[in-house]
Design an enzyme around this catalytic site. Structure first.
Site, PDB file in Angstrom:
ATOM      1  N   CYS A   2     -21.069 -50.014 -25.654  1.00  0.00           N
ATOM      2  CA  CYS A   2     -21.264 -51.461 -25.530  1.00  0.00           C
ATOM      3  C   CYS A   2     -22.568 -51.792 -24.799  1.00  0.00           C
ATOM      4  O   CYS A   2     -23.048 -51.004 -23.987  1.00  0.00           O
ATOM      5  CB  CYS A   2     -20.126 -52.065 -24.728  1.00  0.00           C
ATOM      6  SG  CYS A   2     -18.518 -51.725 -25.419  1.00  0.00           S
ATOM      7  N   TRP A  73     -18.416 -51.660 -28.749  1.00  0.00           N
ATOM      8  CA  TRP A  73     -17.970 -50.393 -29.335  1.00  0.00           C
ATOM      9  C   TRP A  73     -16.471 -50.365 -29.073  1.00  0.00           C
ATOM     10  O   TRP A  73     -16.040 -50.257 -27.933  1.00  0.00           O
ATOM     11  CB  TRP A  73     -18.685 -49.234 -28.641  1.00  0.00           C
ATOM     12  CG  TRP A  73     -18.221 -47.871 -29.007  1.00  0.00           C
ATOM     13  CD1 TRP A  73     -17.244 -47.153 -28.390  1.00  0.00           C
ATOM     14  CD2 TRP A  73     -18.725 -47.039 -30.046  1.00  0.00           C
ATOM     15  NE1 TRP A  73     -17.112 -45.937 -28.987  1.00  0.00           N
ATOM     16  CE2 TRP A  73     -18.009 -45.836 -30.013  1.00  0.00           C
ATOM     17  CE3 TRP A  73     -19.732 -47.204 -31.007  1.00  0.00           C
ATOM     18  CZ2 TRP A  73     -18.259 -44.792 -30.900  1.00  0.00           C
ATOM     19  CZ3 TRP A  73     -19.960 -46.166 -31.888  1.00  0.00           C
ATOM     20  CH2 TRP A  73     -19.234 -44.981 -31.825  1.00  0.00           C
ATOM     21  N   GLY A 100     -17.033 -51.160 -20.466  1.00  0.00           N
ATOM     22  CA  GLY A 100     -16.134 -50.348 -19.654  1.00  0.00           C
ATOM     23  C   GLY A 100     -14.691 -50.563 -20.047  1.00  0.00           C
ATOM     24  O   GLY A 100     -14.399 -51.117 -21.117  1.00  0.00           O
ATOM     25  N   GLU A 480     -26.721 -25.798 -30.582  1.00  0.00           N
ATOM     26  CA  GLU A 480     -27.426 -27.082 -30.644  1.00  0.00           C
ATOM     27  C   GLU A 480     -27.858 -27.398 -32.080  1.00  0.00           C
ATOM     28  O   GLU A 480     -27.738 -28.534 -32.537  1.00  0.00           O
ATOM     29  CB  GLU A 480     -28.626 -27.041 -29.687  1.00  0.00           C
ATOM     30  CG  GLU A 480     -29.536 -28.249 -29.694  1.00  0.00           C
ATOM     31  CD  GLU A 480     -28.847 -29.569 -29.346  1.00  0.00           C
ATOM     32  OE1 GLU A 480     -27.678 -29.589 -28.970  1.00  0.00           O
ATOM     33  OE2 GLU A 480     -29.524 -30.609 -29.500  1.00  0.00           O
ATOM     34  N   GLU A 487     -23.808 -33.909 -36.572  1.00  0.00           N
ATOM     35  CA  GLU A 487     -23.716 -35.286 -36.098  1.00  0.00           C
ATOM     36  C   GLU A 487     -24.505 -36.280 -36.936  1.00  0.00           C
ATOM     37  O   GLU A 487     -24.144 -37.445 -37.013  1.00  0.00           O
ATOM     38  CB  GLU A 487     -24.098 -35.402 -34.623  1.00  0.00           C
ATOM     39  CG  GLU A 487     -25.552 -35.156 -34.326  1.00  0.00           C
ATOM     40  CD  GLU A 487     -25.860 -35.321 -32.855  1.00  0.00           C
ATOM     41  OE1 GLU A 487     -25.325 -36.222 -32.216  1.00  0.00           O
ATOM     42  OE2 GLU A 487     -26.663 -34.531 -32.339  1.00  0.00           O
ATOM     43  N   HIS A 503     -15.767 -11.047 -35.541  1.00  0.00           N
ATOM     44  CA  HIS A 503     -14.397 -11.221 -35.032  1.00  0.00           C
ATOM     45  C   HIS A 503     -13.653 -12.345 -35.743  1.00  0.00           C
ATOM     46  O   HIS A 503     -12.641 -12.823 -35.243  1.00  0.00           O
ATOM     47  CB  HIS A 503     -14.432 -11.473 -33.520  1.00  0.00           C
ATOM     48  CG  HIS A 503     -15.014 -10.329 -32.762  1.00  0.00           C
ATOM     49  ND1 HIS A 503     -14.406  -9.099 -32.650  1.00  0.00           N
ATOM     50  CD2 HIS A 503     -16.202 -10.203 -32.111  1.00  0.00           C
ATOM     51  CE1 HIS A 503     -15.162  -8.271 -31.954  1.00  0.00           C
ATOM     52  NE2 HIS A 503     -16.266  -8.921 -31.615  1.00  0.00           N
TER      53      HIS A 503
HETATM   54  C1  F6R Z   1     -26.026 -35.044 -29.293  1.00  0.00           C
HETATM   55  C2  F6R Z   1     -25.952 -35.940 -28.169  1.00  0.00           C
HETATM   56  C3  F6R Z   1     -24.739 -35.883 -27.306  1.00  0.00           C
HETATM   57  C4  F6R Z   1     -25.158 -36.058 -25.831  1.00  0.00           C
HETATM   58  C5  F6R Z   1     -23.912 -36.139 -24.932  1.00  0.00           C
HETATM   59  C6  F6R Z   1     -24.290 -36.237 -23.483  1.00  0.00           C
HETATM   60  O1  F6R Z   1     -27.234 -35.162 -29.957  1.00  0.00           O
HETATM   61  O2  F6R Z   1     -26.832 -36.723 -27.942  1.00  0.00           O
HETATM   62  O3  F6R Z   1     -24.029 -34.710 -27.490  1.00  0.00           O
HETATM   63  O4  F6R Z   1     -25.955 -34.980 -25.470  1.00  0.00           O
HETATM   64  O5  F6R Z   1     -23.153 -37.249 -25.300  1.00  0.00           O
HETATM   65  O6  F6R Z   1     -25.107 -37.347 -23.248  1.00  0.00           O
HETATM   66  P1  F6R Z   1     -25.978 -37.480 -21.938  1.00  0.00           P
HETATM   67  O7  F6R Z   1     -27.035 -36.423 -22.008  1.00  0.00           O
HETATM   68  O8  F6R Z   1     -26.543 -38.858 -21.996  1.00  0.00           O
HETATM   69  O9  F6R Z   1     -25.049 -37.256 -20.797  1.00  0.00           O
END
Ligand code: F6R
Length: 607
Positions: A2, A73, A100, A480, A487, A503
């Site tokens: 949000c 959101w 929140g 990664e 995503e 495995h």
């Molecule tokens: C993936 C991505 C998320 C963030 C995760 C943590 O590309 O952006 O996996 O890395 O939500 O976010 P931060 O770094 O803002 O705590």
């Protein structure tokens, strides 16, 4: 997640609110709305869907000079028109936007319903609007204060009332909120990006604080009405950093920004000749850090992957036991922490709810806490005892790219800084720093050949399952690479330490399946080429990330994407770049919305 924007001043508020909402779009949302103060009454417009849908409902020539806006959101209730913010009390006199979650929402709702209040939405926020209304006796600030005393949970809110047409009351407890200071006008927002085109002068609010904001004045207090004085700070970013600047997507822009971003991150902090590292945030706690018996690195998603690279770096360079923990697990699993434990929270946004909660847990148990954070003044940056900022400017694309490389670079600097105070020789540190200095230039070299990654994406974007394999420092990079692909392109991908394949996951490999293998030079090279042979024997198609000059690998792989040579501990900074590019191009080819992937938000401020 949000987003909040509010304006009170001399100019028509609506265009400012809409522009602010657009700049908040990147955080992810499913509905949007505004409340304008019009001649003693509130004009509320809200709708599910994109901001363009909301805009169609609005008269952009509207004159009101104060208002609040929100991108929602969905958490409590579906993303519908009626659940969109702002929410009003029964009389339509008071409007609230809220980021929140209110934890005692059920109890409040039951109480209010017993008092005869009829709820229109499924949201927790509506209860707050009704509650403020019950306390309102001509002073909005006072009514909000009383209502907040009845609330538990996390919030950042902005509230307006038609009886006080040039007042916004804002409050924060667990969600970011800042006040923009202009000439004869003030803004309030949950993200600096929302107000940056109007002012760079801001006051960051802290948890437990409220503000009564008018065109000429900001009166800040604690929730208990104790006055608070805060310095005005300057936002470091430029407007160009939150605009596309000719790129098709923010993700592509941010991938290409990495040479410069890393240069900014390293600037003034490393000195190859003397083998020394300067990290201002660590100066006051260096003694405690060198005496630490254990480090715990924590974060979520991409930040967790960077932390995992950090674990390898810390153990190799500092020789102190280090673990990486998902923040979401750490916070609930009764972790063993003693006063020799240092907990380091890694986060781009500095607002991720799980990481913040893990940090609070660690602090309560007596750990020294550090942050490796990008957003200055964010909750994690404030909560930690100390830390090191990334300094890579705002990251707008939902898929984290430049933040990952900067997180790894900062953890590498921290490892070298502390290593030098323990076992690392000046010569070894100097070598490490010399290599680190080369990284921005080497990333630029990889980006000059960005087209190679596009060719790979074109060939394999139609496959629904990919594997990513790496060993040692490149194992987190395999994780990664897989995360980036899933995503934004919605292709299922799995990252694995290459040896784990035998495995179980080896059963997945079939004719033509794309398998990305990070096979750069170093101690793992023979083992990883062995894994390549295992995949090939089962018909998998190898996409190898290899060190420039390695001709042997070309005989084993369908495609080779080369990266310059660097010592193993720094390889993640280079090997991740082609993987970011493959994910980007695959997503574009599949027609996905790269910067706003489905179901995802930029900063996950709810559990
Ligand atoms: C993936 C991505 C998320 C963030 C995760 C943590 O590309 O952006 O996996 O890395 O939500 O976010 P931060 O770094 O803002 O705590």
């Amino acid at each position: 997640m949000c987003g909040i924007i509010g304006y009170v001043g001399q100019r028509p508020a609506l265009p400012i609110l809409i522009e602010g909402l657009r700049r908040l779009e990147y955080r992810g949302y499913d509905s949007a709305g505004v409340a304008l103060m019009e001649r003693g009454k509130l004009q509320i417009s809200k709708s599910a869907g994109r901001i363009s849908v909301l805009e169609q409902m609005l008269d952009m020539q509207a004159k009101p000079k104060a208002g609040i806006g929100h991108t929602r959101w969905a958490t409590h209730g579906a993303p519908t028109d009626v659940n969109a913010h702002p929410h009003t009390d029964a009389s339509g006199r008071i409007a609230v936007v809220h980021n929140g979650q209110i934890e005692n929402d059920r109890a409040l709702r039951t109480y209010l319903e017993r008092q005869g209040v009829e709820f229109r939405s499924d949201t927790d926020t509506e209860a707050l609007a009704h509650l403020i209304s019950r306390f309102y006796q001509g002073n909005l600030e006072q009514a909000v204060r009383q209502a907040l005393h009845e609330i538990s949970g996390a919030y950042a809110i902005a509230v307006v009332c038609s009886d006080e047409p040039d007042v916004i009351v804002a409050a924060r407890n667990g969600g970011p909120l800042l006040i923009g200071v202009g000439k004869g006008e003030h803004l309030v927002a949950s993200d600096p990006a929302a107000i940056l085109s109007h002012t760079t002068q801001v006051v960051y609010m802290s948890d437990g604080e409220m503000a009564r904001i008018t065109p000429d004045h900001v009166h800040m207090t604690t929730l208990d009405a104790i006055p608070v004085t805060r310095e005005i700070e300057e936002i470091e970013w430029g407007l160009e950093q939150i605009e596309l600047d000719g790129y098709d997507h923010f993700m592509l822009k941010e991938i290409h920004e990495q040479p410069e971003a890393l240069q900014d991150c390293l600037r003034g902090r490393i000195e190859a000749r003397s083998g020394s590292i300067h990290l201002g945030g660590l100066v006051d706690c260096t003694r405690e850090l060198t005496r630490a018996r254990r480090f715990i690195l924590t974060g979520c998603g991409t930040a967790w992957h960077a932390a995992l690279v950090g674990e390898y770096l810390f153990e190799e360079l500092i020789r102190t036991p280090t673990e990486t923990e998902y923040a979401s697990e750490f916070r609930y699993r009764n972790p063993v922490i003693d006063d020799g434990t240092v907990v380091i929270a890694v986060s781009q946004s500095g607002e991720t709810a799980d990481t913040l909660a893990a940090l609070v847990e660690a602090k309560q148990r007596g750990a020294l806490t550090l942050g490796v954070v990008n957003v200055v003044g964010s909750s994690i940056a404030r909560e930690t005892d100390s830390g090191v900022y990334l300094h890579v400017g705002p990251e707008i694309g939902v898929a984290s790219t430049k933040a990952f490389t900067a997180q790894v670079a900062v953890l590498a600097m921290m490892a070298c800084y502390l290593g030098r105070r323990k076992h690392l020789s000046p010569a070894a540190a100097s070598q490490f720093i010399t290599a680190l200095e080369q990284i921005p230039k080497q990333i630029a070299e990889i980006l000059e050949r960005a087209g190679d990654a596009k060719v790979v994406a074109e060939r394999y974007a139609g496959f629904e399952n990919w594997l990513y394999l790496g060993r040692g420092y490149n194992y987190p990079v395999a994780l990664e690479g897989a995360l980036k692909l899933k995503e934004i392109s919605y292709i299922h991908a799995e990252g694995l330490p290459a040896a784990e394949m035998k495995h179980g996951p080896i059963a997945l490999i079939h004719e033509g399946m794309p398998v990305v293998v990070i096979a750069t030079s170093g101690s793992q090279y023979d083992r990883i080429t062995n894994n390549i042979a295992q995949v090939r024997a089962r018909g998998g198609s190898i996409i190898a990330i290899a060190t420039e000059g390695d001709r042997q690998i070309a005989k084993m792989a369908e495609h080779v994407l080369y990266v310059p040579d660097t010592p193993e501990p720094l390889q993640p900074l280079l090997t991740v770049i082609p993987l970011q590019l493959i994910a980007y191009h695959a997503a574009v080819l599949r027609g996905c919305n790269v910067d706003k992937p489905r179901n995802l938000a930029k900063s996950v401020t709810v559990e």
